[in-house]
Write an enzyme that holds these catalytic residues in place. Structure first.
Site, PDB file in Angstrom:
ATOM      1  N   GLU A  43      67.836  69.715  62.955  1.00  0.00           N
ATOM      2  CA  GLU A  43      67.974  71.166  62.265  1.00  0.00           C
ATOM      3  C   GLU A  43      67.381  71.229  60.897  1.00  0.00           C
ATOM      4  OE1 GLU A  43      69.138  73.476  63.616  1.00  0.00           O
ATOM      5  OE2 GLU A  43      69.916  72.731  65.383  1.00  0.00           O
ATOM      6  N   TYR A 126      73.375  78.113  57.515  1.00  0.00           N
ATOM      7  CA  TYR A 126      73.017  77.851  59.044  1.00  0.00           C
ATOM      8  C   TYR A 126      73.108  76.443  59.453  1.00  0.00           C
ATOM      9  CZ  TYR A 126      70.107  76.980  62.906  1.00  0.00           C
ATOM     10  OH  TYR A 126      69.638  76.265  63.984  1.00  0.00           O
ATOM     11  N   ASP A 144      70.520  81.914  64.091  1.00  0.00           N
ATOM     12  CA  ASP A 144      69.014  81.736  63.693  1.00  0.00           C
ATOM     13  C   ASP A 144      68.393  82.987  64.312  1.00  0.00           C
ATOM     14  OD1 ASP A 144      68.921  81.303  66.415  1.00  0.00           O
ATOM     15  OD2 ASP A 144      68.075  79.372  66.414  1.00  0.00           O
TER      16      ASP A 144
END
Ligand code: SF4
Length: 346
Positions: A43, A126, A144
């Site tokens: 990520e 996020y 996203d």
């Protein structure tokens, strides 16, 4: 709305993309769980970078540092070198900081809630949501660009981004199911990346075709709307590529803070409208006929490249000589490697 999540999960069960950091839906059903370290690493790497660009980096990192403790024990320079080319170097510095906090304060075990993850260096909303959903199967909506696009189209939201973000996040939260939330988060991302693509959404084969408002209204391709960005300014700079007679290159490690912080690079001027010459060593500098062009998040850069061969024994004002045998152009960030490539091709 439950039907929507179920339809999307059915589609994901058949079409999930295979990725090195992912535990696919059938393995997950068999009880396999993703490794939070690999989810976190992927990520962080994927922020503002494509899956295709990240694969090799992910493979190299996890081969060299298979666990978060291994990464925590790595030398800063080694990590920055492996990261070179991925861009956004502050992320690499935070990656290392985060690994060290997890190793030292959490016995090498990633916390499993969004709140505790948010307290770690370099983990923003996020990434915290993504790790918590994907690695720990918590019902966190993960926003996203792909997810924003899918939501804007499903609910036909014409408010431009970024103002639409809270509204899109509210819809994403409403749709997130309690069952299989980790698979669901990845399913929306996959849908956005492969079917509900920015320019030509493949509505004809989309599992969300029946409830999709933009598909019904014929507005899918124009959503989400975006507020036009201001044009980026252009800055100029000068870099100096000095090679000693024995082949060693004059390099410097940039200060930890700031652009390309902590990365190895060529000594040079500041980057602004009218850069001032700042040669790191006295030499007869030649200017390459071509220039390096590179775009950062907030500006374009044009670099003028100077080159010189210097005698043994001459001391630089800044930087240090790296023997040719230890010099790996791949350790340089992309903009610095472009200068080296320009010289080699000259
Ligand atoms: S129907 Fe079309 S616009 Fe709607 S979610 Fe699917 S691909 Fe996107």
């Amino acid at each position: 709305m439950e039907t929507l999540a179920r339809d999307l999960l059915d589609w994901y069960d058949r079409h999930a993309r295979v990725m090195p950091w992912r535990v696919g839906p059938s393995d997950r059903q068999r009880g396999l769980r993703p490794d939070p370290y690999r989810v976190w690493l992927s990520e962080v790497m994927l922020q503002q970078t494509t899956v295709a660009a990240v694969r090799d980096y992910f493979h190299r990192f996890t081969t060299r540092w298979p666990t978060v403790e291994d990464l925590a024990a790595a030398e800063d320079g080694a990590v920055m070198g492996e990261w070179a080319g991925l861009g956004y170097y502050a992320r690499a510095r935070n990656l290392l900081k985060c690994a060290r906090v997890v190793a030292r304060d959490h016995d090498g075990v990633f916390p499993d809630t969004r709140e505790d993850l948010l307290a770690l260096p370099g983990i923003g909303p996020y990434t915290a949501a993504a790790i918590s959903a994907i690695a720990f199967d918590r019902p966190e909506p993960v926003m996203d660009g792909n997810v924003e696009r899918v939501m804007a189209r499903l609910f036909e939201i014409h408010t431009p981004l970024p103002a639409a973000k809270p509204e899109l996040a509210a819809y994403a939260a409403m749709l997130t199911p309690q069952e299989r939330p980790g698979d669901y988060a990845q399913a929306v991302m996959d849908l956005g990346a492969t079917i509900c693509t920015p320019k030509s959404p493949a509505c004809g084969i989309c599992p969300l075709r029946p409830p999709c408002a933009a598909r019904a209204a014929g507005t899918a391709a124009e959503l989400p709307k975006k507020t036009p960005k201001k044009p980026k300014p252009t800055r100029r700079g000068i870099v100096y590529l000095a090679q000693r007679e024995d082949g060693a290159w004059l390099l410097e490690r940039r200060p930890d803070r700031g652009l390309l912080g902590g990365m190895l690079g060529w000594p040079g001027s500041d980057w602004d409208e009218a850069p001032v010459e700042a040669p790191p060593i006295a030499a007869d500098w030649a200017t390459l006929p071509a220039e390096v062009r590179h775009t950062f998040t907030h500006f374009h850069l044009i670099l003028s490249v100077r080159h010189a061969v210097v005698p043994l024994g001459q001391a630089p004002h800044s930087g240090h000589f790296v023997p040719q045998s230890a010099f790996r152009p791949s350790d340089l960030p992309t903009v610095m490697r472009k200068a080296f490539d320009l010289l080699r091709g000259a």
